[in-house]
Every structure is written in C-alpha cells, then in structure tokens.
Design an enzyme around this catalytic site. Structure first.
Site, short mmCIF file in Angstrom:
data_model
loop_
_atom_site.label_atom_id
_atom_site.label_comp_id
_atom_site.label_asym_id
_atom_site.label_seq_id
_atom_site.Cartn_x
_atom_site.Cartn_y
_atom_site.Cartn_z
N ALA A 1 -13.05 -4.66 10.37
CA ALA A 1 -11.82 -5.14 9.74
C ALA A 1 -10.59 -4.73 10.55
O ALA A 1 -9.69 -5.54 10.78
CB ALA A 1 -11.72 -4.59 8.31
N TYR B 1 -15.37 -1.08 8.11
CA TYR B 1 -13.99 -0.66 8.36
C TYR B 1 -13.57 -0.96 9.79
O TYR B 1 -12.49 -1.50 10.04
CB TYR B 1 -13.87 0.83 8.06
CG TYR B 1 -12.49 1.41 8.25
CD1 TYR B 1 -11.50 1.24 7.29
CD2 TYR B 1 -12.18 2.16 9.39
CE1 TYR B 1 -10.23 1.78 7.46
CE2 TYR B 1 -10.92 2.70 9.57
CZ TYR B 1 -9.95 2.51 8.60
OH TYR B 1 -8.70 3.04 8.77
N ALA B 2 -14.45 -0.61 10.75
CA ALA B 2 -14.13 -0.83 12.16
C ALA B 2 -13.96 -2.32 12.46
O ALA B 2 -13.05 -2.72 13.19
CB ALA B 2 -15.21 -0.23 13.05
N ASN C 1 0.44 -2.45 5.16
CA ASN C 1 -0.21 -1.14 5.14
C ASN C 1 -1.36 -1.09 4.15
O ASN C 1 -2.19 -0.18 4.21
CB ASN C 1 0.83 -0.07 4.80
CG ASN C 1 0.23 1.30 4.66
OD1 ASN C 1 -0.25 1.89 5.62
ND2 ASN C 1 0.24 1.84 3.44
N GLY D 1 0.80 -1.22 0.00
CA GLY D 1 0.00 0.00 0.00
C GLY D 1 0.83 1.27 0.00
O GLY D 1 0.55 2.20 0.75
#
Length: 291
Positions: free
Chosen positions: A200, A197-198, A125, A52
């Site tokens: 993950a 997202y949270a 990342n 990333g």
C-alpha cells in the site's frame, strides 16, 4: 568543410544567457513579481485538510498545528468523535468520516466546502496504524483477503479517494498542494509479515507521481513523505527500541515529519513535485551491520 568549426558554431548559437539569482539583502529588495523575490512561507487564508488527525501524539495532529501556525484555515478528520477534542485543542474544524468509503469522502468534501471553502492543501495522513486499528502482521501465506484489502484500503484507497475529491477544485483555481504519507516500508525497504502495508505504501508513491504529472500544468504540486521510526502514540515498545538503533540514536518525532510536510505545502516548495522525502534519521542509507 571543417566539422569541428561547424560544431563550434552550433555551440555558440545554442548558448543561453544565465540569469543571476540574488541572495540575502538583494533578494529581499527584488521587485514583486520578478520571480526573484523571497517568498514568505505563509498560507494565510488557504484552506487545508489534514486526514488522520485523531491522536494528539500523531503526525496528523502535529501537521495541523504547523499549518495553522502558518496562517491556514485547517480542517481535520478521523474515524472517531475524538477528532472534536483535537479540533477544540487546536482551534480548527473537525469532521468524522470513514475515508475508505466513497460516499463519506463526498459528504466530507461538501461539508468542508460549505463551512470553509474549497480545500487548497490536502495532507493524506489517514491510514497509519493505531492502537484501535493495529497493523496486520502476517506472512503472505497466512494473510486473508480481508486483511490484505483492509491494509490497501486504509493506506492507499483513502489517499486516492481524497485526492480525487479535492484535487479537481485545486486545478480549477490554479494552485494547490497535496502531500501523501507513505513510509520507508514498501518504497525503501520491507520486513517479513508486512506485505499488505508495504504494498500500500509503495502504491502511495506511485499514486503521488502519477497525480503529480496529471496536475503539474494546473499549478498543483503532489509529493510524498516517507517516515521511518517515529515516536507516536501508536508506537510499540519494539519500534521504540529499534529507533534507538538508528544512526541518530533515537526515533523521530511527529513534529519533525510535520516540518517536512509543512514545507511541501508552502509557496517555497513550488518547484518540487512528484517526489518522496524520506524522514528516518539516515536509517535507510546506513550499511547493515554484519556480525
């Protein structure tokens, strides 16, 4: 029998002699291999992979720059060909791969092994939102399964696939560093519309701890960093304004996150594993303002 006397004897028997740890000039002159010598934070000759790293204003790019400055032979990867521009700027090796695909991670492993050797330092990342692939912001009731899976895949599956692909060789060599990018959202706090997202990023911490225990006997440490509001190329105006409201009065910088990652990759971090370092300028420990 005097019970208190018996306890005293047991305490005396179990006492250990504490060894003093030299500091300053004394530490510099300790014999090599004694365990007391100061360890230079150099990574000369170590092969490092930072995922990333396609944005020049991102955490991955800043991390790759720091690891190279510490002497590592660095490879960087992203999903687009712009990674070759970043690689040229840094003087490192760039690869294009979709790290949510098992076959592409395998091909990346083979390519890096052939060109640079076995990866000894892995910074997972990949997965942070970008302008090209923004974070999905919807309440759970409106979140499609594809939305959910996209967030899990790019933020958690990527770390799993890369750790599995590169961790085995580290264990065989008896030395390695894995640093995963989590976030304050998930492990520390949460906001509405960020469930995928949270979840993950909380999962990244669980993966970090489990993998740390699996590899601890093989000389491999596994840790995570959890950035808060960081000023990257993908930051929105709202996020930057929120950064001004942190205890430090500003958002963090990619290089400040990279500094923590680089430390966890260094020889000096040899006794740290399974941990998460929050990098948010104290925002997560400040008591909320009530009006």
């Amino acid at each position: 029998m005097d019970a208190s006397a018996g306890k005293g004897r047991r305490r005396e028997t179990n006492q250990r002699t504490l060894r003093s740890v030299p500091t300053g000039e004394a530490a510099q002159h300790s014999p090599a291999g004694s365990g007391d010598a100061a360890v230079p934070d150099r990574l000369d000759g170590r092969v490092a992979l930072v995922t990333g790293a396609g944005s020049a204003e991102g955490i991955g790019y800043a991390t790759a720059r720091r690891l190279q400055a510490m002497g590592a032979r660095v490879a960087i990867v992203s999903t687009t060909r712009r990674i070759h521009e970043r690689a040229g700027e840094l003087g490192v090796t760039g690869f294009v791969a979709d790290l949510t695909e098992e076959a592409e991670v395998g091909a990346l492993h083979d390519a890096i092994s052939e060109q640079l050797g076995d990866v000894e330092i892995l910074v997972n990342n990949a997965g942070l939102a970008s302008k090209a692939s923004p974070e999905v912001l919807r309440p759970v009731a409106q979140l499609t399964f594809d939305d959910w899976r996209r967030e899990i895949d790019r933020n958690l599956t990527t770390a799993f696939l890369c750790s599995r692909a590169f961790g085995s060789a580290m264990a065989e060599r008896g030395w390695g560093r894995i640093v995963n990018l989590s976030a304050t959202a998930g492990p520390v706090n949460a906001l509405p519309t960020e469930a995928g997202y949270a979840a993950a990023k909380a999962g990244v911490v669980g993966l970090t701890r489990a993998l740390a225990m699996e590899l601890v006997a093989d000389g491999v440490t596994v840790n995570a960093v959890a950035p808060g509001l960081i000023h990257t190329g993908a930051s929105t105006v709202v996020e930057l304004k929120q950064g001004l409201d942190t205890p430090m009065g500003r958002p963090g910088t990619p290089d400040e996150v990279a500094a923590a990652i680089a430390f966890l990759c260094s020889p000096s971090a040899s006794y740290i594993t399974g941990q998460m370092i929050v990098i948010d300028g104290g925002n997560s420990v400040r008591e909320a303002d009530y009006r």
